[in-house]
Motif scaffolding. Structure first.
Motif: not given
Length: 159
Positions: A116-145
């Motif tokens: 959560k902290s890294m998601y909140d403080t890192s535009p590159p991480i948010r961008d990676q998830f924004g562009r490539r969320l389907t690369w990751y497990s359902a559990e991680l996708r749920d957490l990111v959502e």
């Protein structure tokens, strides 16, 4: 009862006891093996985090993009390195989520807090998830959502 019958019964009892002891030993060995495998998997997960930290030690000027909510300028000379580091972080988060069943509830909470902290403080991480969320497990996708929804609610509440 003849002595042969008694010997046969004694042999059967000893054989049964040996089988039960063997089964108990097998169960103990399997538990130790499972514990060792979980420990090795956690160690590998932590190693990913160490590798990321070593990159940031070698390139401390990249830290603000991951910890200070600093966006990456479009023509940044190290945009590729920053994007790759964001991918590494996301792989690390994937491993944390994947290993969360093998750690205590307190450690799971700490790991989720890190993500959560890294998601909140890192535009590159948010961008990676924004562009490539389907690369990751359902559990991680749920957490990111959930993190996205929390950020949206906080943004809407502050307006």
């Amino acid at each position: 009862m003849q002595w042969t019958d008694k010997a046969e019964a004694l042999g059967a009892a000893i054989g049964g006891a040996a089988a039960v002891l063997g089964l108990v030993a097998l169960i103990v060995q399997l538990r130790h093996l499972a514990k060792g495998l979980r420990s090795a998997a956690r160690g590998a997960t932590y190693d990913i985090g160490v590798q990321i930290k070593l990159i940031l030690i070698e390139h401390p000027h990249l830290r603000p993009y991951f910890f200070d909510d600093m966006p990456v300028p479009p023509e940044h000379p190290e945009a590729g390195r920053i994007a790759s580091l964001a991918e590494l972080y996301c792989i690390y988060f994937q491993e944390l989520v994947g290993q969360s069943g093998n750690v205590s509830r307190k450690n799971r909470a700490a790991w989720e807090s890190l993500v959560k902290s890294m998601y909140d403080t890192s535009p590159p991480i948010r961008d990676q998830f924004g562009r490539r969320l389907t690369w990751y497990s359902a559990e991680l996708r749920d957490l990111v959502e959930r993190l996205r929804q929390d950020a949206h609610r906080q943004g809407a509440g502050g307006s």
